[in-house]
Every structure is written in C-alpha cells, then in structure tokens.
Design a protein around this motif. Structure first.
Motif, PDB file in Angstrom:
ATOM      1  N   LYS A   8       0.855  -1.185   0.000  1.00 40.92           N
ATOM      2  CA  LYS A   8       0.000   0.000   0.000  1.00 40.92           C
ATOM      3  C   LYS A   8       0.890   1.233   0.000  1.00 40.92           C
ATOM      4  N   PRO A   9       0.370   2.336  -0.502  1.00 39.81           N
ATOM      5  CA  PRO A   9       1.156   3.564  -0.565  1.00 39.81           C
ATOM      6  C   PRO A   9       1.629   3.984   0.826  1.00 39.81           C
ATOM      7  N   GLY A  10       2.872   4.448   0.887  1.00 43.36           N
ATOM      8  CA  GLY A  10       3.416   4.935   2.145  1.00 43.36           C
ATOM      9  C   GLY A  10       4.002   3.860   3.038  1.00 43.36           C
ATOM     10  N   CYS A  11       3.959   2.613   2.621  1.00 44.65           N
ATOM     11  CA  CYS A  11       4.525   1.510   3.420  1.00 44.65           C
ATOM     12  C   CYS A  11       6.014   1.411   3.078  1.00 44.65           C
ATOM     13  N   HIS A  12       6.863   1.767   4.020  1.00 43.39           N
ATOM     14  CA  HIS A  12       8.299   1.770   3.757  1.00 43.39           C
ATOM     15  C   HIS A  12       8.851   0.360   3.553  1.00 43.39           C
ATOM     16  N   LEU A  13       8.284  -0.621   4.256  1.00 45.45           N
ATOM     17  CA  LEU A  13       8.717  -2.004   4.057  1.00 45.45           C
ATOM     18  C   LEU A  13       8.376  -2.468   2.643  1.00 45.45           C
ATOM     19  N   CYS A  14       7.187  -2.109   2.185  1.00 45.89           N
ATOM     20  CA  CYS A  14       6.754  -2.480   0.831  1.00 45.89           C
ATOM     21  C   CYS A  14       7.635  -1.820  -0.218  1.00 45.89           C
ATOM     22  N   GLU A  15       7.897  -0.537  -0.043  1.00 44.24           N
ATOM     23  CA  GLU A  15       8.718   0.203  -1.001  1.00 44.24           C
ATOM     24  C   GLU A  15      10.137  -0.354  -1.048  1.00 44.24           C
ATOM     25  N   GLY A  16      10.681  -0.704   0.113  1.00 42.93           N
ATOM     26  CA  GLY A  16      12.026  -1.267   0.168  1.00 42.93           C
ATOM     27  C   GLY A  16      12.107  -2.606  -0.537  1.00 42.93           C
ATOM     28  N   LEU A  17      11.106  -3.461  -0.306  1.00 42.10           N
ATOM     29  CA  LEU A  17      11.095  -4.768  -0.955  1.00 42.10           C
ATOM     30  C   LEU A  17      10.931  -4.614  -2.465  1.00 42.10           C
ATOM     31  N   GLN A  18      10.063  -3.715  -2.890  1.00 43.97           N
ATOM     32  CA  GLN A  18       9.867  -3.492  -4.329  1.00 43.97           C
ATOM     33  C   GLN A  18      11.167  -3.029  -4.982  1.00 43.97           C
ATOM     34  N   GLU A  19      11.866  -2.107  -4.348  1.00 41.30           N
ATOM     35  CA  GLU A  19      13.134  -1.614  -4.906  1.00 41.30           C
ATOM     36  C   GLU A  19      14.138  -2.750  -5.064  1.00 41.30           C
ATOM     37  N   LYS A  20      14.230  -3.604  -4.051  1.00 45.19           N
ATOM     38  CA  LYS A  20      15.174  -4.726  -4.127  1.00 45.19           C
ATOM     39  C   LYS A  20      14.768  -5.717  -5.214  1.00 45.19           C
ATOM     40  N   LEU A  21      13.472  -6.001  -5.321  1.00 49.44           N
ATOM     41  CA  LEU A  21      13.012  -6.924  -6.357  1.00 49.44           C
ATOM     42  C   LEU A  21      13.344  -6.390  -7.745  1.00 49.44           C
ATOM     43  N   GLU A  22      13.199  -5.101  -7.929  1.00 52.68           N
ATOM     44  CA  GLU A  22      13.471  -4.487  -9.230  1.00 52.68           C
ATOM     45  C   GLU A  22      14.965  -4.482  -9.568  1.00 52.68           C
ATOM     46  N   GLN A  23      15.822  -4.661  -8.561  1.00 49.90           N
ATOM     47  CA  GLN A  23      17.266  -4.684  -8.792  1.00 49.90           C
ATOM     48  C   GLN A  23      17.793  -6.080  -9.114  1.00 49.90           C
ATOM     49  N   ILE A  24      16.982  -7.103  -8.904  1.00 45.70           N
ATOM     50  CA  ILE A  24      17.428  -8.477  -9.162  1.00 45.70           C
ATOM     51  C   ILE A  24      17.541  -8.674 -10.668  1.00 45.70           C
ATOM     52  N   GLN A  25      18.719  -9.104 -11.111  1.00 45.17           N
ATOM     53  CA  GLN A  25      18.940  -9.244 -12.542  1.00 45.17           C
ATOM     54  C   GLN A  25      19.209 -10.672 -12.974  1.00 45.17           C
ATOM     55  N   ASN A  26      19.555 -11.543 -12.044  1.00 40.89           N
ATOM     56  CA  ASN A  26      19.932 -12.902 -12.438  1.00 40.89           C
ATOM     57  C   ASN A  26      18.751 -13.879 -12.416  1.00 40.89           C
ATOM     58  N   LEU A  27      17.561 -13.412 -12.162  1.00 46.03           N
ATOM     59  CA  LEU A  27      16.361 -14.256 -12.175  1.00 46.03           C
ATOM     60  C   LEU A  27      15.349 -13.656 -13.149  1.00 46.03           C
ATOM     61  N   SER A  28      14.579 -14.518 -13.786  1.00 45.93           N
ATOM     62  CA  SER A  28      13.581 -14.054 -14.735  1.00 45.93           C
ATOM     63  C   SER A  28      12.195 -14.186 -14.122  1.00 45.93           C
ATOM     64  N   PRO A  71      13.654  -7.165   6.198  1.00 50.72           N
ATOM     65  CA  PRO A  71      13.906  -5.851   5.584  1.00 50.72           C
ATOM     66  C   PRO A  71      15.398  -5.563   5.454  1.00 50.72           C
ATOM     67  N   ARG A  72      16.210  -6.261   6.236  1.00 49.23           N
ATOM     68  CA  ARG A  72      17.658  -6.069   6.188  1.00 49.23           C
ATOM     69  C   ARG A  72      18.335  -6.947   5.136  1.00 49.23           C
ATOM     70  N   ALA A  73      17.575  -7.829   4.506  1.00 44.48           N
ATOM     71  CA  ALA A  73      18.157  -8.716   3.494  1.00 44.48           C
ATOM     72  C   ALA A  73      18.679  -7.891   2.324  1.00 44.48           C
ATOM     73  N   SER A  74      19.836  -8.291   1.828  1.00 46.98           N
ATOM     74  CA  SER A  74      20.409  -7.605   0.667  1.00 46.98           C
ATOM     75  C   SER A  74      19.695  -8.079  -0.599  1.00 46.98           C
ATOM     76  N   VAL A  75      19.955  -7.405  -1.692  1.00 45.15           N
ATOM     77  CA  VAL A  75      19.401  -7.811  -2.982  1.00 45.15           C
ATOM     78  C   VAL A  75      19.865  -9.228  -3.305  1.00 45.15           C
ATOM     79  N   GLN A  76      21.130  -9.518  -3.023  1.00 43.58           N
ATOM     80  CA  GLN A  76      21.677 -10.851  -3.292  1.00 43.58           C
ATOM     81  C   GLN A  76      20.979 -11.913  -2.438  1.00 43.58           C
ATOM     82  N   GLN A  77      20.761 -11.636  -1.164  1.00 44.75           N
ATOM     83  CA  GLN A  77      20.071 -12.597  -0.297  1.00 44.75           C
ATOM     84  C   GLN A  77      18.638 -12.824  -0.760  1.00 44.75           C
TER      85      GLN A  77
END
Length: 95
Positions: A8-28, A71-77
C-alpha cells in the motif's frame, strides 16, 4: 514466473522490498504490484501482513505466499531466496 507484491502507498517495508526486487537481474520473473487499498478482499486479507509476496505458478495460476524476507536482506540474499522458489515451485507447494 510471476510474482505479486501486495502493498500500500506509504509503506516503507513495501517500497524497500519493491526496490530490491526491481534490482534483481539474475532471475527471470514478472513483478506485479497490487495496492491493497484498491480492493476490499486484498485489504481484508493483508492489511496487517504487508508486504506480502506471492508466486503465481504457471498453468494453475494459484498464488503461493512466500516467506517474508527480512527488511535487512540484501538484494543478493533476496535473489537467493527467490531462486529456490522459482527453480521448483511444484516442490515448494508440496512442503
């Protein structure tokens, strides 16, 4: 494969997870973002649980909720965790 992120809008956990998901490049996968404030059923189901990440299995189109990453998981993790589910979704449904 398709992933759905319930958020939902304004959810910092959601925004953080979305940003990390969008950075993943080795999975389709295709990422769909669903705003729970736009649907009564989603809101009732996930208002206290977001972010919720679900895997859609091709063929049966069933949603499988995935474990919530830290929320502390890296993009790689995050990529490693998702790789396990994307590689063999049928096996993970049986667990």
């Amino acid at each position: 494969m398709r992933l759905i992120l319930y958020s939902k809008p304004g959810c910092h956990l959601c925004e953080g997870l979305q940003e990390k998901l969008e950075q993943i490049q080795n999975l389709s996968f295709e990422l769909e973002i669903r705003d729970i404030t736009t649907n009564e059923n989603w809101f009732a189901a996930y208002q206290y649980e977001i972010p919720v990440l679900c895997l859609i299995t091709p063929g049966d189109e069933k949603e499988q909720a995935l474990p919530r990453p830290s929320p502390r998981a890296s993009v790689q993790q995050l990529a490693q965790m998702l790789g396990k589910y994307l590689a063999n979704p049928e096996k993970n449904n049986a667990e």
